[in-house]
Motif scaffolding. Sequence first.
Motif, PDB file in Angstrom:
ATOM      1  N   GLN A  78      -9.591   1.776 -12.740  1.00 42.69           N
ATOM      2  CA  GLN A  78      -8.267   2.311 -13.075  1.00 42.69           C
ATOM      3  C   GLN A  78      -8.326   3.837 -13.227  1.00 42.69           C
ATOM      4  OE1 GLN A  78      -7.001   0.111 -16.568  1.00 42.69           O
ATOM      5  NE2 GLN A  78      -6.308  -1.606 -15.321  1.00 42.69           N
ATOM      6  N   MET A  79      -9.067   4.474 -12.308  1.00 42.12           N
ATOM      7  CA  MET A  79      -9.231   5.923 -12.367  1.00 42.12           C
ATOM      8  C   MET A  79      -8.032   6.674 -11.813  1.00 42.12           C
ATOM      9  SD  MET A  79     -13.218   6.372 -11.191  1.00 42.12           S
ATOM     10  CE  MET A  79     -13.091   8.150 -11.209  1.00 42.12           C
ATOM     11  N   GLY A  80      -7.195   6.003 -11.056  1.00 39.49           N
ATOM     12  CA  GLY A  80      -6.050   6.680 -10.472  1.00 39.49           C
ATOM     13  C   GLY A  80      -6.425   7.611  -9.346  1.00 39.49           C
ATOM     14  N   LEU A  81      -7.485   7.285  -8.608  1.00 42.74           N
ATOM     15  CA  LEU A  81      -7.909   8.122  -7.489  1.00 42.74           C
ATOM     16  C   LEU A  81      -6.861   8.120  -6.386  1.00 42.74           C
ATOM     17  CD1 LEU A  81     -11.681   7.167  -7.107  1.00 42.74           C
ATOM     18  CD2 LEU A  81     -10.752   9.320  -7.948  1.00 42.74           C
ATOM     19  N   GLN A  82      -6.456   9.292  -5.970  1.00 42.45           N
ATOM     20  CA  GLN A  82      -5.532   9.434  -4.849  1.00 42.45           C
ATOM     21  C   GLN A  82      -6.218  10.288  -3.786  1.00 42.45           C
ATOM     22  OE1 GLN A  82      -2.643   7.810  -4.591  1.00 42.45           O
ATOM     23  NE2 GLN A  82      -3.014   6.876  -6.611  1.00 42.45           N
ATOM     24  N   ILE A  83      -6.916   9.638  -2.877  1.00 43.82           N
ATOM     25  CA  ILE A  83      -7.707  10.339  -1.867  1.00 43.82           C
ATOM     26  C   ILE A  83      -7.226   9.933  -0.478  1.00 43.82           C
ATOM     27  CG2 ILE A  83     -10.018  10.752  -0.930  1.00 43.82           C
ATOM     28  CD1 ILE A  83     -11.150   9.963  -3.656  1.00 43.82           C
ATOM     29  N   GLU A  84      -6.893  10.923   0.338  1.00 45.37           N
ATOM     30  CA  GLU A  84      -6.550  10.649   1.727  1.00 45.37           C
ATOM     31  C   GLU A  84      -7.834  10.692   2.553  1.00 45.37           C
ATOM     32  OE1 GLU A  84      -3.777  12.319   5.411  1.00 45.37           O
ATOM     33  OE2 GLU A  84      -3.372  12.952   3.340  1.00 45.37           O
ATOM     34  N   ILE A  85      -8.129   9.577   3.215  1.00 52.16           N
ATOM     35  CA  ILE A  85      -9.379   9.458   3.961  1.00 52.16           C
ATOM     36  C   ILE A  85      -9.088   9.586   5.452  1.00 52.16           C
ATOM     37  CG2 ILE A  85     -11.348   7.971   4.513  1.00 52.16           C
ATOM     38  CD1 ILE A  85     -11.015   6.776   1.694  1.00 52.16           C
ATOM     39  N   LEU A  86      -9.765  10.544   6.086  1.00 52.82           N
ATOM     40  CA  LEU A  86      -9.586  10.839   7.500  1.00 52.82           C
ATOM     41  C   LEU A  86     -10.895  10.570   8.240  1.00 52.82           C
ATOM     42  CD1 LEU A  86      -7.811  14.275   6.995  1.00 52.82           C
ATOM     43  CD2 LEU A  86      -6.697  12.061   7.331  1.00 52.82           C
ATOM     44  N   SER A  87     -10.825  10.619   9.571  1.00 50.50           N
ATOM     45  CA  SER A  87     -12.027  10.390  10.358  1.00 50.50           C
ATOM     46  C   SER A  87     -12.041  11.309  11.575  1.00 50.50           C
ATOM     47  CB  SER A  87     -12.119   8.927  10.815  1.00 50.50           C
ATOM     48  OG  SER A  87     -11.053   8.609  11.701  1.00 50.50           O
ATOM     49  N   GLY A  88     -13.228  11.443  12.171  1.00 51.95           N
ATOM     50  CA  GLY A  88     -13.368  12.180  13.418  1.00 51.95           C
ATOM     51  C   GLY A  88     -13.348  13.690  13.254  1.00 51.95           C
ATOM     52  N   VAL A  89     -13.543  14.369  14.377  1.00 52.34           N
ATOM     53  CA  VAL A  89     -13.548  15.832  14.396  1.00 52.34           C
ATOM     54  C   VAL A  89     -12.184  16.390  14.016  1.00 52.34           C
ATOM     55  CG1 VAL A  89     -13.894  17.865  15.847  1.00 52.34           C
ATOM     56  CG2 VAL A  89     -15.384  15.879  16.121  1.00 52.34           C
ATOM     57  N   SER A  90     -11.128  15.690  14.402  1.00 56.93           N
ATOM     58  CA  SER A  90      -9.780  16.148  14.060  1.00 56.93           C
ATOM     59  C   SER A  90      -9.593  16.195  12.547  1.00 56.93           C
ATOM     60  CB  SER A  90      -8.724  15.238  14.694  1.00 56.93           C
ATOM     61  OG  SER A  90      -8.854  13.898  14.220  1.00 56.93           O
ATOM     62  N   GLY A  91     -10.208  15.253  11.850  1.00 60.35           N
ATOM     63  CA  GLY A  91     -10.144  15.260  10.393  1.00 60.35           C
ATOM     64  C   GLY A  91     -10.865  16.459   9.806  1.00 60.35           C
ATOM     65  N   LEU A  92     -12.017  16.799  10.401  1.00 58.38           N
ATOM     66  CA  LEU A  92     -12.761  17.979   9.954  1.00 58.38           C
ATOM     67  C   LEU A  92     -11.935  19.243  10.136  1.00 58.38           C
ATOM     68  CD1 LEU A  92     -16.287  17.258  11.507  1.00 58.38           C
ATOM     69  CD2 LEU A  92     -15.587  16.904   9.128  1.00 58.38           C
ATOM     70  N   GLU A  93     -11.303  19.366  11.289  1.00 57.40           N
ATOM     71  CA  GLU A  93     -10.483  20.550  11.566  1.00 57.40           C
ATOM     72  C   GLU A  93      -9.301  20.638  10.603  1.00 57.40           C
ATOM     73  OE1 GLU A  93     -10.232  21.857  15.944  1.00 57.40           O
ATOM     74  OE2 GLU A  93     -10.383  19.663  16.057  1.00 57.40           O
ATOM     75  N   LYS A  94      -8.716  19.486  10.273  1.00 62.18           N
ATOM     76  CA  LYS A  94      -7.558  19.486   9.384  1.00 62.18           C
ATOM     77  C   LYS A  94      -7.927  20.003   7.998  1.00 62.18           C
ATOM     78  CE  LYS A  94      -4.004  16.628   7.217  1.00 62.18           C
ATOM     79  NZ  LYS A  94      -3.298  15.314   7.179  1.00 62.18           N
ATOM     80  N   VAL A  95      -9.002  19.471   7.402  1.00 60.79           N
ATOM     81  CA  VAL A  95      -9.331  19.880   6.036  1.00 60.79           C
ATOM     82  C   VAL A  95      -9.828  21.321   5.995  1.00 60.79           C
ATOM     83  CG1 VAL A  95      -9.795  17.513   5.300  1.00 60.79           C
ATOM     84  CG2 VAL A  95     -11.691  18.928   6.105  1.00 60.79           C
TER      85      VAL A  95
END
Length: 435
Positions: free
Chosen positions: A92-109
């Motif tokens: 019940q930590m309330g984690l709100q994490i958007e999980i991405l994948s691939g090189v496109s995810g790296l470029e986005k963050v």
Amino acid sequence: MTTTKKGRSRQEDSQPIGLAILGATGSIGINTLDVVSRYPDKFRVVALTGYSQVERMTQLCKDHRPDYVVMVDEDAAELLSAAVTQMRLKTQMGLQIEILSGVSGLEKVAGLPQVSCVMAAIVGAAGLVPTLAAAKAGKRILLANKEALVMSGSIFMDAVRENNVTLLPIDSEHNAIFQCMLRQVHCNTDNSANDQLATNQTLPHNLAEMGISRILLTASGGPFKDTPLDEINNITPAQACAHPVWSMGKKISVDCATMMNKGLEVIEACWLFNTNAESIQVVIHPQSVIHSMVEYIDGSILAQLGNPDMRTPIAHALAWPERIDSGVQRLDIFDIALLEFEKPDLARFPCLKLAIEVSKTGGTAPAILNAANEVAVDAFLNERLAFVDIASVVERTLENMTYTEVDTLETVLRVDEQARAVTQECIKTMSIRVH
């Protein structure tokens, strides 16, 4: 609104620095998080990235609660998503994490607006695209991925200049060189900010104009500095990965054993400090207490010393131009019994010789060298190639390819792919001496 001398508002100065760590599950990433965790009021972890280590990344999510996580491997991203959901329900930590994948995810963050600082710590060629994305987004870049400069030096440095990027070196050697250079050498002193590392932006083509005669780039010499040459044929991956001083990943450990890592650092230093290989002297220093030196034309040599711990350059770059406690044990100079220095034996370390030659050739040659080395080291770690054949495979790949100018990122990526294919063929066809 009241502003500071550097042009930022006091309100902005009081806000934690938004940090994205590219390569969070590696040694640099873990050490960065160790430093950052000591200063929750100064830094906020916005994004973490990794390749496929789900268990380790799950723990990092629990400890640091990032807003975004990228797993390059899509299957790993799905597994992480399930693990984070389970952890959220269980704790019940309330984690709100958007999980991405691939090189496109790296470029986005790397380009997120809430990220102002990017630790570029992805090992190898895989780190080029997201690090370049961070530069194009104008982020402060803490550069631990030397391949970004080795592969695409002019392209990367153009992006740094055009987007007014603050670029700070993390490799202990380059960070030491940076610390040993006078402020006016590596800073843009023509504006009021004066806290921007301009590197290629303001450095002269001839460092002597700024009073520098040469750079002394130190190296430990690795685990086989004194190994009889007739015993090198039988070196195993486990032996090559047992570095006598530093704790690193397998690939970098092998590069240190062949001294290819030092060769890549020569190329990186040429771009960072706008110089050439002739102005850089590699110095073997087994104790790894002096991390590098800068020699001035008046005969002065400035050296940066400290215990061999990557948290020192990480903390330096995170807080620059200020200083913070890194958590590193203090160096007791009275415990240092002896500091040794010697010239590298290029016959013993042919990879270093190849890299120095390639730094002089320029163009796509460094990208070819890097790709060939990555493939050859992987083959060695998987016991498909003998240790002594790493240099032979790299040299044969260089001989079998045509060099061109580095004009676009697409050119670099295409050459990288071609070089990997050529290297694989070299490994198949040459006489392999696997023990």
